[in-house]
Design a protein around this motif. Sequence first.
Motif, PDB file in Angstrom:
ATOM      1  N   UNK A 239     -13.653   9.833 -14.376  1.00 18.04           N
ATOM      2  CA  UNK A 239     -12.450   9.952 -15.195  1.00 18.04           C
ATOM      3  C   UNK A 239     -12.190  11.418 -15.529  1.00 18.04           C
ATOM      4  N   UNK A 240     -10.934  11.679 -15.841  1.00 13.38           N
ATOM      5  CA  UNK A 240     -10.545  13.055 -16.119  1.00 13.38           C
ATOM      6  C   UNK A 240      -9.435  13.088 -17.148  1.00 13.38           C
ATOM      7  N   UNK A 241      -9.568  14.013 -18.087  1.00  9.34           N
ATOM      8  CA  UNK A 241      -8.504  14.287 -19.037  1.00  9.34           C
ATOM      9  C   UNK A 241      -7.975  15.681 -18.736  1.00  9.34           C
ATOM     10  N   UNK A 242      -6.735  15.964 -19.134  1.00 12.94           N
ATOM     11  CA  UNK A 242      -6.155  17.276 -18.835  1.00 12.94           C
ATOM     12  C   UNK A 242      -7.020  18.422 -19.346  1.00 12.94           C
ATOM     13  N   UNK A 243      -7.137  19.433 -18.506  1.00 14.23           N
ATOM     14  CA  UNK A 243      -7.862  20.662 -18.830  1.00 14.23           C
ATOM     15  C   UNK A 243      -9.366  20.464 -18.952  1.00 14.23           C
ATOM     16  N   UNK A 244      -9.854  19.339 -18.496  1.00 18.87           N
ATOM     17  CA  UNK A 244     -11.302  19.132 -18.460  1.00 18.87           C
ATOM     18  C   UNK A 244     -11.714  18.731 -17.061  1.00 18.87           C
ATOM     19  N   UNK A 245     -12.977  18.934 -16.746  1.00 23.04           N
ATOM     20  CA  UNK A 245     -13.484  18.551 -15.439  1.00 23.04           C
ATOM     21  C   UNK A 245     -13.617  17.031 -15.349  1.00 23.04           C
ATOM     22  N   UNK A 246     -13.489  16.553 -14.135  1.00 20.93           N
ATOM     23  CA  UNK A 246     -13.686  15.130 -13.898  1.00 20.93           C
ATOM     24  C   UNK A 246     -15.139  14.792 -14.182  1.00 20.93           C
ATOM     25  N   UNK A 247     -15.386  13.632 -14.793  1.00 16.61           N
ATOM     26  CA  UNK A 247     -16.754  13.261 -15.153  1.00 16.61           C
ATOM     27  C   UNK A 247     -17.107  11.882 -14.602  1.00 16.61           C
ATOM     28  N   UNK A 248     -18.375  11.734 -14.302  1.00 21.73           N
ATOM     29  CA  UNK A 248     -18.910  10.479 -13.783  1.00 21.73           C
ATOM     30  C   UNK A 248     -18.907   9.414 -14.871  1.00 21.73           C
ATOM     31  N   UNK A 249     -18.533   8.202 -14.488  1.00 27.02           N
ATOM     32  CA  UNK A 249     -18.553   7.071 -15.418  1.00 27.02           C
ATOM     33  C   UNK A 249     -19.620   6.056 -15.006  1.00 27.02           C
ATOM     34  N   UNK A 250     -19.526   5.579 -13.778  1.00 22.97           N
ATOM     35  CA  UNK A 250     -20.456   4.563 -13.306  1.00 22.97           C
ATOM     36  C   UNK A 250     -20.362   4.453 -11.795  1.00 22.97           C
ATOM     37  N   UNK A 251     -21.372   3.846 -11.173  1.00 24.22           N
ATOM     38  CA  UNK A 251     -21.292   3.556  -9.740  1.00 24.22           C
ATOM     39  C   UNK A 251     -22.153   2.349  -9.419  1.00 24.22           C
ATOM     40  N   UNK A 252     -21.953   1.830  -8.225  1.00 17.75           N
ATOM     41  CA  UNK A 252     -22.639   0.617  -7.794  1.00 17.75           C
ATOM     42  C   UNK A 252     -22.984   0.753  -6.327  1.00 17.75           C
ATOM     43  N   UNK A 253     -24.161   0.286  -5.938  1.00 20.50           N
ATOM     44  CA  UNK A 253     -24.565   0.426  -4.545  1.00 20.50           C
ATOM     45  C   UNK A 253     -23.911  -0.657  -3.690  1.00 20.50           C
ATOM     46  N   UNK A 254     -24.193  -0.640  -2.387  1.00 16.28           N
ATOM     47  CA  UNK A 254     -23.468  -1.498  -1.466  1.00 16.28           C
ATOM     48  C   UNK A 254     -23.647  -2.978  -1.771  1.00 16.28           C
ATOM     49  N   UNK A 255     -24.833  -3.357  -2.257  1.00 12.20           N
ATOM     50  CA  UNK A 255     -25.116  -4.772  -2.484  1.00 12.20           C
ATOM     51  C   UNK A 255     -24.723  -5.239  -3.875  1.00 12.20           C
ATOM     52  N   UNK A 256     -24.503  -4.270  -4.773  1.00 13.43           N
ATOM     53  CA  UNK A 256     -24.209  -4.640  -6.147  1.00 13.43           C
ATOM     54  C   UNK A 256     -25.434  -4.769  -7.024  1.00 13.43           C
ATOM     55  N   UNK A 257     -26.606  -4.570  -6.437  1.00 12.20           N
ATOM     56  CA  UNK A 257     -27.848  -4.743  -7.197  1.00 12.20           C
ATOM     57  C   UNK A 257     -28.118  -3.535  -8.096  1.00 12.20           C
ATOM     58  N   UNK A 258     -27.880  -2.350  -7.568  1.00 11.51           N
ATOM     59  CA  UNK A 258     -28.152  -1.123  -8.322  1.00 11.51           C
ATOM     60  C   UNK A 258     -26.886  -0.540  -8.909  1.00 11.51           C
ATOM     61  N   UNK A 259     -26.958  -0.188 -10.174  1.00  9.27           N
ATOM     62  CA  UNK A 259     -25.829   0.452 -10.844  1.00  9.27           C
ATOM     63  C   UNK A 259     -26.336   1.646 -11.645  1.00  9.27           C
ATOM     64  N   UNK A 260     -25.411   2.492 -12.007  1.00  6.82           N
ATOM     65  CA  UNK A 260     -25.752   3.673 -12.784  1.00  6.82           C
ATOM     66  C   UNK A 260     -24.584   3.908 -13.749  1.00  6.82           C
ATOM     67  N   UNK A 261     -24.886   4.181 -15.004  1.00  5.14           N
ATOM     68  CA  UNK A 261     -23.846   4.364 -16.007  1.00  5.14           C
ATOM     69  C   UNK A 261     -24.053   5.668 -16.762  1.00  5.14           C
TER      70      UNK A 261
END
Length: 124
Positions: free
Chosen positions: A38-60
Amino acid sequence: QVQLVESGGGLVQAGGSLRLSCAASRLPFSRYVVGWFRQVPEKEREFVTCINWSGVDTNYADFVKGRFTISRDNAKNTVYLQMNNLKPEDTAVYYCAASFGAGTTTLENEYAFWGQGTQVTVSS
């Protein structure tokens, strides 16, 4: 040409919920890690979450743990981001991205494909 299209953004009151979707086309979607940033004006884009191919592993990111949930349906080539208990500071443009990597990476430069973004606005 690979396409990622986000949808589901909008205006919601603090404490409310939204579900974002990221639909992929022309991509062997099930082989990719998919992330939300996600990104707000005048700030760098930041990581929120991701999920691996199988859906088993996530990161927040710490600031969404316990409130956001990422999931995927490879049969539909779609990744979802369920956002609950939204706060005004969650207001941003949310982007989904795909990475042909092995793990749930938080690094923006490891994501090769990006959507155009969807606006989420949380009012107080």
